[in-house]
Design a protein around this motif. Structure first.
Motif, mmCIF file in Angstrom:
data_model
loop_
_atom_site.group_PDB
_atom_site.id
_atom_site.type_symbol
_atom_site.label_atom_id
_atom_site.label_comp_id
_atom_site.label_asym_id
_atom_site.label_seq_id
_atom_site.Cartn_x
_atom_site.Cartn_y
_atom_site.Cartn_z
ATOM 1 N N ARG A 216 0.864 -1.182 0.000
ATOM 2 C CA ARG A 216 0.000 0.000 0.000
ATOM 3 C C ARG A 216 0.897 1.228 0.000
ATOM 4 O O ARG A 216 2.110 1.118 0.102
ATOM 5 N N ARG A 217 0.296 2.395 -0.097
ATOM 6 C CA ARG A 217 1.055 3.639 -0.097
ATOM 7 C C ARG A 217 0.500 4.573 0.960
ATOM 8 O O ARG A 217 -0.704 4.578 1.218
ATOM 9 N N SER A 218 1.418 5.376 1.530
ATOM 10 C CA SER A 218 1.005 6.261 2.608
ATOM 11 C C SER A 218 2.000 7.396 2.772
ATOM 12 O O SER A 218 3.169 7.275 2.413
ATOM 13 N N ARG A 219 1.518 8.470 3.371
ATOM 14 C CA ARG A 219 2.397 9.557 3.792
ATOM 15 C C ARG A 219 3.105 9.125 5.070
ATOM 16 O O ARG A 219 2.598 8.310 5.839
ATOM 17 N N LYS A 220 4.272 9.702 5.321
ATOM 18 C CA LYS A 220 5.023 9.365 6.521
ATOM 19 C C LYS A 220 4.194 9.608 7.776
ATOM 20 O O LYS A 220 4.202 8.796 8.705
ATOM 21 N N ALA A 221 3.483 10.722 7.827
ATOM 22 C CA ALA A 221 2.698 11.059 9.012
ATOM 23 C C ALA A 221 1.710 9.950 9.359
ATOM 24 O O ALA A 221 1.503 9.639 10.536
ATOM 25 N N ASP A 222 1.101 9.350 8.359
ATOM 26 C CA ASP A 222 0.134 8.273 8.600
ATOM 27 C C ASP A 222 0.834 6.954 8.924
ATOM 28 O O ASP A 222 0.376 6.187 9.767
ATOM 29 N N LEU A 223 1.935 6.706 8.283
ATOM 30 C CA LEU A 223 2.685 5.470 8.504
ATOM 31 C C LEU A 223 3.297 5.444 9.903
ATOM 32 O O LEU A 223 3.454 4.378 10.505
ATOM 33 N N LEU A 224 3.598 6.595 10.446
ATOM 34 C CA LEU A 224 4.158 6.678 11.782
ATOM 35 C C LEU A 224 3.223 6.047 12.816
ATOM 36 O O LEU A 224 3.676 5.365 13.734
ATOM 37 N N SER A 225 1.926 6.237 12.647
ATOM 38 C CA SER A 225 0.988 5.638 13.599
ATOM 39 C C SER A 225 0.991 4.114 13.509
ATOM 40 O O SER A 225 0.837 3.423 14.513
ATOM 41 N N VAL A 226 1.186 3.571 12.317
ATOM 42 C CA VAL A 226 1.295 2.117 12.153
ATOM 43 C C VAL A 226 2.541 1.617 12.872
ATOM 44 O O VAL A 226 2.501 0.639 13.621
ATOM 45 N N SER A 227 3.643 2.296 12.673
ATOM 46 C CA SER A 227 4.897 1.923 13.314
ATOM 47 C C SER A 227 4.764 1.969 14.836
ATOM 48 O O SER A 227 5.137 1.021 15.533
ATOM 49 N N ARG A 228 4.236 3.041 15.366
ATOM 50 C CA ARG A 228 4.084 3.191 16.822
ATOM 51 C C ARG A 228 3.147 2.129 17.395
ATOM 52 O O ARG A 228 3.376 1.600 18.474
ATOM 53 N N SER A 229 2.102 1.802 16.681
ATOM 54 C CA SER A 229 1.164 0.772 17.137
ATOM 55 C C SER A 229 1.859 -0.584 17.262
ATOM 56 O O SER A 229 1.689 -1.300 18.252
ATOM 57 N N ILE A 230 2.656 -0.933 16.258
ATOM 58 C CA ILE A 230 3.402 -2.194 16.299
ATOM 59 C C ILE A 230 4.386 -2.179 17.465
ATOM 60 O O ILE A 230 4.482 -3.139 18.233
ATOM 61 N N GLU A 231 5.103 -1.095 17.631
ATOM 62 C CA GLU A 231 6.097 -0.996 18.698
ATOM 63 C C GLU A 231 5.435 -1.107 20.073
ATOM 64 O O GLU A 231 5.902 -1.858 20.934
ATOM 65 N N LEU A 232 4.340 -0.376 20.272
ATOM 66 C CA LEU A 232 3.661 -0.391 21.570
ATOM 67 C C LEU A 232 3.063 -1.753 21.895
ATOM 68 O O LEU A 232 2.997 -2.138 23.058
ATOM 69 N N SER A 233 2.653 -2.486 20.884
ATOM 70 C CA SER A 233 2.058 -3.803 21.135
ATOM 71 C C SER A 233 3.083 -4.797 21.676
ATOM 72 O O SER A 233 2.710 -5.826 22.238
ATOM 73 N N PHE A 234 4.359 -4.493 21.532
ATOM 74 C CA PHE A 234 5.404 -5.399 21.994
ATOM 75 C C PHE A 234 6.100 -4.918 23.255
ATOM 76 O O PHE A 234 7.054 -5.543 23.700
ATOM 77 N N MET A 235 5.641 -3.833 23.850
ATOM 78 C CA MET A 235 6.236 -3.378 25.104
ATOM 79 C C MET A 235 6.086 -4.483 26.139
ATOM 80 O O MET A 235 5.004 -5.023 26.332
ATOM 81 N N GLY A 236 7.166 -4.834 26.776
ATOM 82 C CA GLY A 236 7.131 -5.868 27.799
ATOM 83 C C GLY A 236 7.190 -7.279 27.259
ATOM 84 O O GLY A 236 7.079 -8.235 28.014
ATOM 85 N N GLU A 237 7.376 -7.439 25.959
ATOM 86 C CA GLU A 237 7.465 -8.766 25.352
ATOM 87 C C GLU A 237 8.623 -9.556 25.946
ATOM 88 O O GLU A 237 8.566 -10.762 26.047
ATOM 89 N N GLY A 238 9.664 -8.856 26.337
ATOM 90 C CA GLY A 238 10.799 -9.553 26.937
ATOM 91 C C GLY A 238 11.732 -10.106 25.900
ATOM 92 O O GLY A 238 12.346 -9.362 25.156
ATOM 93 N N ALA A 239 11.831 -11.423 25.852
ATOM 94 C CA ALA A 239 12.806 -12.098 24.991
ATOM 95 C C ALA A 239 12.453 -11.956 23.518
ATOM 96 O O ALA A 239 12.010 -12.899 22.877
ATOM 97 N N ALA A 240 12.636 -10.779 23.009
ATOM 98 C CA ALA A 240 12.367 -10.506 21.598
ATOM 99 C C ALA A 240 13.601 -9.845 20.998
ATOM 100 O O ALA A 240 14.498 -9.396 21.703
ATOM 101 N N THR A 241 13.626 -9.813 19.676
ATOM 102 C CA THR A 241 14.650 -9.075 18.961
ATOM 103 C C THR A 241 13.941 -8.139 17.997
ATOM 104 O O THR A 241 13.024 -8.555 17.297
ATOM 105 N N VAL A 242 14.356 -6.892 17.995
ATOM 106 C CA VAL A 242 13.778 -5.881 17.116
ATOM 107 C C VAL A 242 14.860 -5.401 16.169
ATOM 108 O O VAL A 242 15.976 -5.082 16.589
ATOM 109 N N TYR A 243 14.519 -5.355 14.895
ATOM 110 C CA TYR A 243 15.402 -4.817 13.859
ATOM 111 C C TYR A 243 14.724 -3.571 13.309
ATOM 112 O O TYR A 243 13.620 -3.653 12.776
ATOM 113 N N VAL A 244 15.376 -2.440 13.467
ATOM 114 C CA VAL A 244 14.819 -1.163 13.032
ATOM 115 C C VAL A 244 15.729 -0.579 11.957
ATOM 116 O O VAL A 244 16.918 -0.380 12.195
#
Length: 161
Positions: free
Chosen positions: A17-45
């Motif tokens: 899909r296509r999006s402006r950065k401002a709108d895509l930022l909310s998708v990114s933040r939602s994914i990040e917040l859903s993993f707060m406290g996940e613990g044994a995870a690895t994140v590649y940014v």
């Protein structure tokens, strides 16, 4: 072994899909917040350039790291942020690499695996928008095999400066 950037790899298996950065930022933040406290995870940014390693971004990933998540940050010039070397694993990317045009958040967790993969597109003709109006082709997926394969691409020396 992967033969493409995370966006190239994942776009073979998911709708883009296509999006402006401002709108895509909310998708990114939602994914990040859903993993707060996940613990044994690895994140590649992958955040394109050190200029996008903002205070808000650092706080977000610092919280994840404090809960035991390993955080790898890729971008042009990120290793210049010596103040972050104790928090994250920093990987410089060549400015000529296709990875330098991508914004990826790949999370490999013990419960859930997910990815946001985006590639910046050329501005639309006649537009003069600011940073928030930058345009991206993007996709999201929770397919664990695809996300792991895309993350494996980041170990390729071809992207790293």
């Amino acid at each position: 072994m992967p033969d493409a950037t995370p966006f190239e790899s994942l776009s073979r298996h998911a709708a883009v899909r296509r999006s402006r950065k401002a709108d895509l930022l909310s998708v990114s933040r939602s994914i990040e917040l859903s993993f707060m406290g996940e613990g044994a995870a690895t994140v590649y940014v992958c955040l394109q350039h050190v200029d996008f390693l903002t205070a808000t971004t650092v706080r977000t990933y610092d919280r994840m790291a404090r809960f035991g998540t390993r955080v790898h940050v890729y971008g042009v010039g990120v290793r210049s942020r010596t103040d972050l070397r104790d928090l994250f694993t920093l990987h410089d990317v060549s400015p000529r690499s296709p990875l330098a045009y991508e914004w990826n958040v790949l999370i490999l967790g013990s419960r859930v695996t997910t990815a946001l993969a985006a590639r910046e597109e050329a501005p639309l003709p006649g537009t003069r928008g600011g940073d928030a109006d930058r345009r991206f082709a993007f996709l999201t997926t929770t397919d664990p095999h695809d996300v792991r394969f895309a993350a494996a691409a980041l170990s390729a020396d071809a992207f790293v400066a």
